[in-house]
Design a protein around this motif. Structure first.
Motif, short mmCIF file in Angstrom:
data_model
loop_
_atom_site.label_atom_id
_atom_site.label_comp_id
_atom_site.label_asym_id
_atom_site.label_seq_id
_atom_site.Cartn_x
_atom_site.Cartn_y
_atom_site.Cartn_z
N LEU A 40 0.83 -1.20 0.00
CA LEU A 40 0.00 0.00 0.00
C LEU A 40 0.87 1.26 0.00
N THR A 41 0.58 2.15 -0.95
CA THR A 41 1.35 3.39 -1.03
C THR A 41 0.96 4.33 0.10
N GLN A 42 1.78 5.32 0.31
CA GLN A 42 1.50 6.31 1.36
C GLN A 42 0.20 7.04 1.06
N GLU A 43 -0.02 7.37 -0.24
CA GLU A 43 -1.24 8.09 -0.61
C GLU A 43 -2.47 7.22 -0.39
N ALA A 44 -2.39 5.95 -0.79
CA ALA A 44 -3.53 5.05 -0.60
C ALA A 44 -3.80 4.81 0.88
N ALA A 45 -2.74 4.72 1.68
CA ALA A 45 -2.89 4.54 3.11
C ALA A 45 -3.61 5.73 3.74
N ALA A 46 -3.28 6.91 3.27
CA ALA A 46 -3.86 8.12 3.85
C ALA A 46 -5.37 8.18 3.61
N VAL A 47 -5.83 7.73 2.44
CA VAL A 47 -7.26 7.85 2.13
C VAL A 47 -8.06 6.64 2.60
N THR A 48 -7.40 5.55 2.94
CA THR A 48 -8.14 4.38 3.41
C THR A 48 -8.04 4.16 4.91
N GLY A 49 -7.05 4.77 5.54
CA GLY A 49 -6.83 4.54 6.96
C GLY A 49 -6.06 3.28 7.26
N LEU A 50 -5.58 2.60 6.25
CA LEU A 50 -4.79 1.38 6.42
C LEU A 50 -3.31 1.72 6.46
N PRO A 51 -2.48 0.83 6.98
CA PRO A 51 -1.06 1.17 7.15
C PRO A 51 -0.28 1.16 5.83
N THR A 52 0.61 2.11 5.68
CA THR A 52 1.53 2.12 4.55
C THR A 52 2.36 0.84 4.57
N GLY A 53 2.58 0.28 3.38
CA GLY A 53 3.38 -0.93 3.29
C GLY A 53 2.60 -2.22 3.48
N LEU A 54 1.28 -2.14 3.64
CA LEU A 54 0.46 -3.34 3.78
C LEU A 54 0.59 -4.20 2.51
N PRO A 55 0.97 -5.47 2.62
CA PRO A 55 1.09 -6.33 1.43
C PRO A 55 -0.27 -6.49 0.73
N VAL A 56 -0.26 -6.36 -0.60
CA VAL A 56 -1.46 -6.51 -1.40
C VAL A 56 -1.28 -7.73 -2.32
N VAL A 57 -2.23 -8.66 -2.22
CA VAL A 57 -2.20 -9.90 -3.00
C VAL A 57 -2.90 -9.66 -4.33
N SER A 58 -2.50 -10.37 -5.36
CA SER A 58 -3.00 -10.15 -6.72
C SER A 58 -4.51 -10.26 -6.81
N GLY A 59 -5.13 -11.31 -6.19
CA GLY A 59 -6.58 -11.44 -6.22
C GLY A 59 -7.07 -12.05 -7.52
N GLY A 60 -8.38 -11.87 -7.82
CA GLY A 60 -8.93 -12.46 -9.03
C GLY A 60 -10.38 -12.07 -9.27
N PRO A 61 -10.98 -12.58 -10.36
CA PRO A 61 -12.39 -12.32 -10.66
C PRO A 61 -13.30 -12.91 -9.58
N ASP A 62 -14.40 -12.23 -9.31
CA ASP A 62 -15.23 -12.61 -8.16
C ASP A 62 -15.74 -14.04 -8.23
N GLY A 63 -16.35 -14.43 -9.36
CA GLY A 63 -16.87 -15.78 -9.45
C GLY A 63 -15.80 -16.84 -9.33
#
Length: 485
Positions: free
Chosen positions: A206-229
């Motif tokens: 998580l970038t510093q900018e994204a952390a600021a607007v979400t309230g989550l910590p900077t540097g939070l690992p983000v997993v690739s994820g996938g389509p919902d179904g």
């Protein structure tokens, strides 16, 4: 272990975020409604990002999570070099660019479909790149799925998970890599497609900018994820090769994990079940056959919005066949297994005595008949049970109806929200907190409850399914002839 993760599910109607721990306990939850069309043609990516940020803010403020993962509907988002959306983004029913793909000829399209594991040309990133009115390639820096767009905005990293990549038509699904040779032949700029990653891979923080607007910590690992179904199916299936999964939402997404015994399906495109899509599994090196059926639950919801709410008890009283009322749910075209994009919905056999309960029950039966077509393609033996989750699984009478129409046992998930829980599973796998998907299925979902078909009703629905199938084929052909489609 007391580590926890953040999961996000981006659906057609809402964005949901949740905090779950390794025991499957829900610690926080936030739901943000979306203003989107029923058919899923287009959406505003900026608005979607704002909705996701709001949902993440709603679950922030607790202990530091181990990872974050997103599951989202398929589609196409073009972005510029600053990762800002360019133009209108396409949803799961976006058909832009198909005409340009078709113009490249049957031979080229055949090679493309064989590599992509698709039965026919459909919309997606490759189609959009072929349509100058859909994507201005001079302005565009990358073409992403909705989920990959959100990951890019959170991390600053461009990536495409292997399953989302499969839906672009530009990927060689078996190799889990872009089909560079065919893209060059079509004069498509391959650099507009980001590197591929496995759904459980950590692709950024998580970038510093994204952390600021979400309230989550900077540097939070983000997993690739996938389509919902696909993410929901991945959790329902785990490593099981002897069940079919059905995630019932606006559409039913069904899938079967391919086994080593049927490994020839990965080598011979013609050996896939007729009409099935071949996708990478959420498990590295594994594959799933299946696909989305088109509008099913969405058609039921549409009819409910027109005729009003009817109690489940009243719906269950309507006899099999809804006293002769038949509904075809294909308001936005039929997908797996028929792939008739120009098919449309219909109401047949209506009489004055039919009321709101008949209409809704006929719509529910239509969804179940559509599902049966798909399930029977994946297992012509009729023996495999169907693991059932999603919004429709909340209703006991709908679960029984589906068991009766399918004529096979249902394994009912006690937790319907398998897409959200599947995203949590990807985050836990990606963080390294748990390495066994079957163990995660047990933690997050629990024990599947068996619902057997009623013998007499199943026999009756077997007869009705044949009639429904005939009417659907006849009506689709008549509509196409009358409209010139």
């Amino acid at each position: 272990m007391n580590a926890h993760v953040i999961a996000v599910d981006v659906g057609t109607s809402a964005v949901r975020a949740a905090v779950l721990d390794t025991a499957g306990r829900l610690l926080a939850h936030e739901r943000v409604p979306r203003a989107s069309g029923l058919g899923g043609d287009t959406f505003d990516a900026d608005t979607l990002e704002q909705d996701v940020r709001a949902a993440l803010r709603g679950v922030s403020g607790g202990p530091t999570p181990a990872a974050l993962a997103i599951a989202a509907h398929i589609g196409t988002v073009a972005v510029d070099a600053g990762l800002r959306p360019v133009g209108r983004s396409g949803g799961w029913a976006d058909s832009r660019g198909i005409r340009q793909l078709t113009a490249l000829g049957d031979a080229w399209a055949g090679r493309l479909l064989a590599a992509a594991g698709r039965p026919c040309l459909a919309g997606g990133a490759l189609a959009c790149l072929m349509d100058p009115e859909a994507v201005d390639t001079e302005e565009v820096h990358a073409v992403l799925s909705p989920k990959d767009f959100l990951v890019a905005r959170l991390t600053g990293r461009l990536t495409a998970d292997t399953i989302s990549a499969a839906y672009t038509l530009a990927s060689d699904v078996r190799r889990r890599a872009w089909n560079v040779d065919l893209l060059h032949e079509a004069k498509v700029d391959v650099t507009l497609l980001p590197p591929q990653s496995e759904p459980t891979s950590v692709v950024g923080t998580l970038t510093q900018e994204a952390a600021a607007v979400t309230g989550l910590p900077t540097g939070l690992p983000v997993v690739s994820g996938g389509p919902d179904g696909s993410v929901g199916i991945g959790l329902l299936l785990g490593g099981s090769e002897d069940i079919i999964a059905d995630v019932a939402g606006t559409t039913d997404v069904v899938g079967r994990l391919l086994t080593d015994v049927v490994g020839r399906l990965l080598r011979d495109p013609d050996a896939l079940p007729d009409g099935a899509v071949l996708n990478p599994s959420v498990l590295p090196g594994r594959f799933v056959a299946g696909g989305a059926t088109g509008l099913t639950g969405g058609a039921v919801a549409h009819w409910r919005s027109l005729v009003g709410t009817v109690e489940d008890e009243r719906l269950a009283e309507v006899p099999p066949g809804a006293d002769g009322l038949i509904i075809l749910p294909s308001m936005t075209g039929a997908r797996f297994p028929d792939w008739r994009p120009d098919a449309r919905g219909a109401v047949l056999g209506q009489r004055p005595e039919h009321d709101a309960a008949h209409l809704l029950r006929a719509a529910q039966e239509a969804a179940a008949h559509t599902l049966r077509d798909a399930v029977d393609r994946l297992d012509p033996s009729g023996e495999l049970p169907v693991a059932f989750a999603g919004g429709s699984s909340r209703s006991a009478h709908v679960a029984q109806l589906r068991a009766d129409v399918l004529g096979r046992p249902l394994l009912l998930s006690p937790e319907p929200d398998v897409t959200l829980l599947g995203a949590a599973a990807l985050a836990l796998l990606g963080s390294g907190e748990i390495s066994d998907l079957d163990a995660l299925r047990s933690c997050l979902i629990g024990t599947l409850r068996r619902v057997d078909p009623d013998e007499a009703r199943a026999a009756r629905y077997g007869e009705l399914h044949t009639r429904w199938r005939t009417l659907k084929d006849t009506t689709d052909a008549a509509y196409a002839a009358a409209t010139g489609l």
